[in-house]
Design a protein around this motif. Structure first.
Motif, PDB file in Angstrom:
ATOM      1  N   VAL A 245       0.878  -1.172   0.000  1.00  0.00           N
ATOM      2  CA  VAL A 245       0.000   0.000   0.000  1.00  0.00           C
ATOM      3  C   VAL A 245       0.914   1.219   0.000  1.00  0.00           C
ATOM      4  O   VAL A 245       1.772   1.350   0.875  1.00  0.00           O
ATOM      5  CB  VAL A 245      -0.935   0.006   1.219  1.00  0.00           C
ATOM      6  CG1 VAL A 245      -1.691   1.330   1.328  1.00  0.00           C
ATOM      7  CG2 VAL A 245      -1.908  -1.165   1.148  1.00  0.00           C
ATOM      8  N   ILE A 246       0.727   2.105  -0.975  1.00  0.00           N
ATOM      9  CA  ILE A 246       1.694   3.179  -1.211  1.00  0.00           C
ATOM     10  C   ILE A 246       0.998   4.534  -1.213  1.00  0.00           C
ATOM     11  O   ILE A 246       0.004   4.735  -1.930  1.00  0.00           O
ATOM     12  CB  ILE A 246       2.424   2.961  -2.552  1.00  0.00           C
ATOM     13  CG1 ILE A 246       3.167   1.617  -2.530  1.00  0.00           C
ATOM     14  CG2 ILE A 246       3.396   4.113  -2.841  1.00  0.00           C
ATOM     15  CD1 ILE A 246       3.696   1.183  -3.890  1.00  0.00           C
ATOM     16  N   LEU A 247       1.516   5.443  -0.425  1.00  0.00           N
ATOM     17  CA  LEU A 247       1.071   6.842  -0.423  1.00  0.00           C
ATOM     18  C   LEU A 247       2.022   7.660  -1.277  1.00  0.00           C
ATOM     19  O   LEU A 247       3.242   7.560  -1.130  1.00  0.00           O
ATOM     20  CB  LEU A 247       1.066   7.396   0.999  1.00  0.00           C
ATOM     21  CG  LEU A 247       0.876   8.910   1.139  1.00  0.00           C
ATOM     22  CD1 LEU A 247      -0.527   9.329   0.716  1.00  0.00           C
ATOM     23  CD2 LEU A 247       1.154   9.363   2.573  1.00  0.00           C
ATOM     24  N   ILE A 254       4.485  14.604   2.335  1.00  0.00           N
ATOM     25  CA  ILE A 254       5.065  13.343   2.802  1.00  0.00           C
ATOM     26  C   ILE A 254       5.851  13.560   4.094  1.00  0.00           C
ATOM     27  O   ILE A 254       5.909  12.677   4.959  1.00  0.00           O
ATOM     28  CB  ILE A 254       5.953  12.726   1.707  1.00  0.00           C
ATOM     29  CG1 ILE A 254       5.086  12.313   0.495  1.00  0.00           C
ATOM     30  CG2 ILE A 254       6.725  11.524   2.228  1.00  0.00           C
ATOM     31  CD1 ILE A 254       4.014  11.287   0.806  1.00  0.00           C
ATOM     32  N   ALA A 255       6.432  14.736   4.256  1.00  0.00           N
ATOM     33  CA  ALA A 255       7.182  15.036   5.485  1.00  0.00           C
ATOM     34  C   ALA A 255       6.283  14.981   6.711  1.00  0.00           C
ATOM     35  O   ALA A 255       6.764  14.762   7.832  1.00  0.00           O
ATOM     36  CB  ALA A 255       7.839  16.410   5.374  1.00  0.00           C
ATOM     37  N   GLU A 264       3.799   2.546   2.578  1.00  0.00           N
ATOM     38  CA  GLU A 264       5.035   3.161   2.110  1.00  0.00           C
ATOM     39  C   GLU A 264       4.748   4.615   1.717  1.00  0.00           C
ATOM     40  O   GLU A 264       3.949   4.867   0.804  1.00  0.00           O
ATOM     41  CB  GLU A 264       5.588   2.410   0.898  1.00  0.00           C
ATOM     42  CG  GLU A 264       5.888   0.940   1.155  1.00  0.00           C
ATOM     43  CD  GLU A 264       6.289   0.200  -0.116  1.00  0.00           C
ATOM     44  OE1 GLU A 264       6.704   0.884  -1.102  1.00  0.00           O
ATOM     45  OE2 GLU A 264       6.162  -1.038  -0.140  1.00  0.00           O
ATOM     46  N   ASN A 265       5.359   5.552   2.416  1.00  0.00           N
ATOM     47  CA  ASN A 265       5.159   6.971   2.128  1.00  0.00           C
ATOM     48  C   ASN A 265       6.247   7.450   1.171  1.00  0.00           C
ATOM     49  O   ASN A 265       7.435   7.434   1.518  1.00  0.00           O
ATOM     50  CB  ASN A 265       5.208   7.781   3.428  1.00  0.00           C
ATOM     51  CG  ASN A 265       4.108   7.378   4.396  1.00  0.00           C
ATOM     52  OD1 ASN A 265       3.011   7.027   3.977  1.00  0.00           O
ATOM     53  ND2 ASN A 265       4.395   7.416   5.684  1.00  0.00           N
ATOM     54  N   THR A 266       5.862   7.848  -0.036  1.00  0.00           N
ATOM     55  CA  THR A 266       6.846   8.195  -1.062  1.00  0.00           C
ATOM     56  C   THR A 266       6.518   9.546  -1.700  1.00  0.00           C
ATOM     57  O   THR A 266       5.355   9.851  -1.969  1.00  0.00           O
ATOM     58  CB  THR A 266       6.885   7.125  -2.172  1.00  0.00           C
ATOM     59  OG1 THR A 266       5.593   7.023  -2.780  1.00  0.00           O
ATOM     60  CG2 THR A 266       7.263   5.764  -1.601  1.00  0.00           C
ATOM     61  N   ALA A 267       7.558  10.314  -1.947  1.00  0.00           N
ATOM     62  CA  ALA A 267       7.391  11.602  -2.630  1.00  0.00           C
ATOM     63  C   ALA A 267       7.265  11.367  -4.128  1.00  0.00           C
ATOM     64  O   ALA A 267       8.072  10.650  -4.727  1.00  0.00           O
ATOM     65  CB  ALA A 267       8.580  12.513  -2.329  1.00  0.00           C
ATOM     66  N   HIS A 268       6.241  11.965  -4.713  1.00  0.00           N
ATOM     67  CA  HIS A 268       6.025  11.818  -6.164  1.00  0.00           C
ATOM     68  C   HIS A 268       5.159  12.958  -6.663  1.00  0.00           C
ATOM     69  O   HIS A 268       4.164  13.323  -6.040  1.00  0.00           O
ATOM     70  CB  HIS A 268       5.344  10.488  -6.487  1.00  0.00           C
ATOM     71  CG  HIS A 268       4.929  10.360  -7.927  1.00  0.00           C
ATOM     72  ND1 HIS A 268       5.835  10.416  -8.964  1.00  0.00           N
ATOM     73  CD2 HIS A 268       3.703  10.199  -8.487  1.00  0.00           C
ATOM     74  CE1 HIS A 268       5.177  10.284 -10.116  1.00  0.00           C
ATOM     75  NE2 HIS A 268       3.885  10.163  -9.852  1.00  0.00           N
ATOM     76  N   PRO A 275       5.741   5.938 -11.218  1.00  0.00           N
ATOM     77  CA  PRO A 275       6.798   4.939 -11.023  1.00  0.00           C
ATOM     78  C   PRO A 275       6.311   3.566 -10.573  1.00  0.00           C
ATOM     79  O   PRO A 275       7.027   2.580 -10.700  1.00  0.00           O
ATOM     80  CB  PRO A 275       7.676   5.574  -9.930  1.00  0.00           C
ATOM     81  CG  PRO A 275       6.731   6.427  -9.144  1.00  0.00           C
ATOM     82  CD  PRO A 275       5.722   6.938 -10.136  1.00  0.00           C
ATOM     83  N   VAL A 276       5.094   3.486 -10.022  1.00  0.00           N
ATOM     84  CA  VAL A 276       4.570   2.208  -9.533  1.00  0.00           C
ATOM     85  C   VAL A 276       3.751   1.576 -10.651  1.00  0.00           C
ATOM     86  O   VAL A 276       2.687   2.069 -11.014  1.00  0.00           O
ATOM     87  CB  VAL A 276       3.707   2.397  -8.273  1.00  0.00           C
ATOM     88  CG1 VAL A 276       3.186   1.040  -7.786  1.00  0.00           C
ATOM     89  CG2 VAL A 276       4.503   3.082  -7.179  1.00  0.00           C
TER      90      VAL A 276
END
Length: 381
Positions: A245-247, A254-255, A264-268, A275-276
């Protein structure tokens, strides 16, 4: 008159949400029909003052204090609690009482009513503060902007009322980076207003769509998901469904992201390639209404390029009726116009954009008819 009021209260007590909203609308229409010109001037002309007074009440902790009290409280007690000047408080509370925000029970003595209790809620404080601090200056700038642009429908997200109001050349979301206080109000409001009972998770067949899901593939990607409340709700309701599960959101969100186990906390930046790849659900709530049509096409195109044949895009947005839009949704539409050159859209308008990028709207699942909130199931053709 008392008999009529008693009948209205009884009707309201037995009404569902849609009927309650209709009753409010009808009562407003009756009140407006009784106005003279002076009443109309006062209703429109002093709206800014009402919002400013409520924001001051938040800063003083006034509504929470009065709501938590077992009975009426005096100006002297409020002064002791807040440190504010008693003379100011007497004048200020008299004004709040005149607008229905508190109840005046005697000279310099006030109690909580229904509105006071609403104003004591975190969601109300966050929402009104966001409107006052960030959106209010835009509303003030709308007439001059529209006059300057000859009343054309805005379509350029970098030349909107927002840039004029804040004297900036930045997009609204980039501007937030340098204004953390306003960002906090925005994030808090977006989080607090998302009641789990009013969620796409109550209507969409997640279990059916994820039967025998390959847990090596991502199951849920929350595109532009803020600080992660939607991811947390998904994990809470479906902890047994395998797969990451991706945020995804910009770095400044995200900070502040929630540390939800399994997320998973990701900057995008969703205007860059996704990218996913091959996830089951690419979910976006209240994201696309922040952008004009040409940017929505880019965002959807980026997700489309990452989709597998069994992937689903879930767009959680208002889906407006063709006529009779309520005042809340109509206000949101003009707010999106002023901030982003965007709009709230009907199903026909959503379908046109979706088909423009080579996708298909399979089904729309309404879950909050009062505010037209729905989740749209979108797939490859």
């Amino acid at each position: 008159m008392e008999t009529v009021l008693a009948s209205i209260r009884q009707l309201a007590a037995n009404a569902n949400e849609a009927a309650r909203r209709q009753l409010i609308t009808t009562l407003h229409e009756i009140a407006y029909s009784l106005e003279d010109a002076n009443d109309t001037v006062h209703r429109y002309g002093y709206l800014h003052l009402q919002t400013a007074a409520v924001k001051t009440g938040f800063d003083l902790g006034l509504f929470r204090f009065i709501s938590a009290s077992e009975g009426p409280v005096t100006v002297s007690q409020i002064a002791d609690k807040t440190g504010a000047d008693p003379l100011f408080l007497s004048r200020f509370l008299s004004y709040l009482a005149s607008t229905g925000a508190v109840k005046e029970v005697a000279k310099d003595e006030f109690a909580a009513n229904n509105v006071t209790k609403n104003l004591a809620e975190k969601v109300t404080e966050a929402g009104v503060s966001h409107c006052f601090e960030t959106i209010g200056p835009q509303y003030q700038a709308i007439p001059a902007f529209l006059k300057k642009t000859n009343y054309k429908n805005p379509s350029d997200e970098m030349h909107t009322v927002f840039q004029d109001a804040w004297k900036t050349d930045k997009h609204a979301f980039a501007w937030f980076t340098d204004h953390p206080g306003q960002l906090d109000y925005f994030n808090d409001y977006m989080a607090f207003r998302r009641e789990p009972a009013l969620s796409w998770l109550t209507v969409y067949p997640v279990e059916q769509e994820t039967q025998n899901w390959d847990g090596t593939r991502p199951v849920y990607v929350n595109v532009g998901g803020g600080i992660g409340h939607q991811c947390a709700q998904f994990k809470e309701k479906y902890p047994h469904i395998p797969g990451p599960v991706i945020l995804q959101d910009l770095p400044h969100s995200i900070a502040k992201a929630l540390p939800t186990p399994g997320v998973e906390n990701t900057a995008h930046n969703f205007f860059e390639p996704q990218p996913v790849r091959g996830a089951k659900f690419y979910f976006a709530r209240g994201v696309l209404h922040n952008h004009p049509d040409h940017k929505v096409r880019v965002l959807l195109g980026n997700i489309k390029s990452a989709m597998a044949p069994d992937s689903v895009i879930l767009l959680d947005e208002m889906v407006l009726p063709e006529t009779g839009v309520n005042s809340y949704a109509a206000a949101m539409d003009l707010t999106m116009m002023s901030a982003f050159a965007s709009m709230e859209r009907s199903e026909a308008q959503w379908r046109t954009i979706i088909e423009d990028v080579g996708l298909k709207l399979v089904k729309t699942y309404p879950y909050n008819p009062v505010s037209y909130e729905s989740v749209m199931d979108i797939r490859l053709p």
